[in-house]
Design an enzyme around this catalytic site. Structure first.
Site, short mmCIF file in Angstrom:
data_model
loop_
_atom_site.label_atom_id
_atom_site.label_comp_id
_atom_site.label_asym_id
_atom_site.label_seq_id
_atom_site.Cartn_x
_atom_site.Cartn_y
_atom_site.Cartn_z
N VAL A 63 0.84 -1.20 0.00
CA VAL A 63 0.00 0.00 0.00
C VAL A 63 0.88 1.25 0.00
O VAL A 63 0.56 2.25 -0.66
CB VAL A 63 -0.95 0.01 1.21
CG1 VAL A 63 -1.77 1.31 1.26
CG2 VAL A 63 -1.88 -1.20 1.18
N CYS A 64 2.01 1.20 0.70
CA CYS A 64 2.86 2.38 0.88
C CYS A 64 3.27 3.05 -0.42
O CYS A 64 3.13 4.27 -0.55
CB CYS A 64 4.08 2.03 1.72
SG CYS A 64 3.67 1.56 3.42
#
Length: 198
Positions: free
Chosen positions: A51-52
């Site tokens: 996700v980062c």
């Protein structure tokens, strides 16, 4: 008497000094360097995850719009500056973030994440987002779980609303307010103009 033991809106943001990576170089920065501008602090768990990079890239892609609002961005995780550099040197299609428009800060000692109350029990930063005003005061914060990414457009809208009410102290912004829309005049009688118009 109630005692407060955590940060909240209206508090001065804790100052810090740390090593960042920007344009492939290491640079020492402090939160106080950004006084006079609005600042978005973007805490995230770890480099080289899933996700980062979507968040880090999305904020970088919207950097021009954010900068046009007299605002800057700092990404912060518990990775080292060397890890940040390696992540930036990896192409986006291979899981890296490529060249970014803003610095990534190393919080290897975890002191920054701890001071902003976003350090979890595993020693990672939660997805904490803070909007700090020109005076260094926290005006907004949002903390997501590790599995849920944030919305850049909503961050920008919130920043615009904060700036609007700071520039118009006798008005407040209603739900879903967008720039150019009517705000609410403070006060019981004055607010009726808004409610009668909707």
């Amino acid at each position: 008497m109630l005692t407060k033991n955590f940060l909240q809106v209206g508090d001065k943001a804790p100052n810090f000094s740390a090593t960042s990576v920007y344009q492939q170089e290491f640079k020492q920065i402090s939160l106080s360097d950004y006084l006079g501008k609005y600042l978005i602090l973007l805490f995230y768990p770890l480099d080289f995850t899933f996700v980062c990079p979507t968040e880090i890239i999305a904020f970088s892609d919207m950097y021009d719009q954010i900068q046009s609002l007299n605002a800057e961005i700092l990404g912060i995780s518990v990775d080292s500056e060397y890890c940040h550099l390696a992540w930036m040197q990896l192409d986006r299609d291979a899981g890296g973030v490529g060249d970014l428009r803003y610095p990534l800060v190393s919080d290897l000692c975890k002191e920054i994440s701890l001071s902003f109350n976003v350090l979890n029990d595993e020693g990672k930063s939660l997805r904490g987002l803070f909007i700090i005003d020109k005076e260094g005061v926290i005006q907004h914060y949002l903390v997501n779980s590790l599995d849920v990414g944030r919305n850049v457009e909503e961050t920008i809208r919130t920043l615009q609303a904060i700036q609007y009410v700071q520039n118009n102290p006798d008005e407040v912004c209603p739900a879903n307010w967008q720039p150019g829309q009517s705000a609410i005049k403070s006060g019981i009688n004055r607010s009726k103009d808004y409610f009668q118009s909707i």
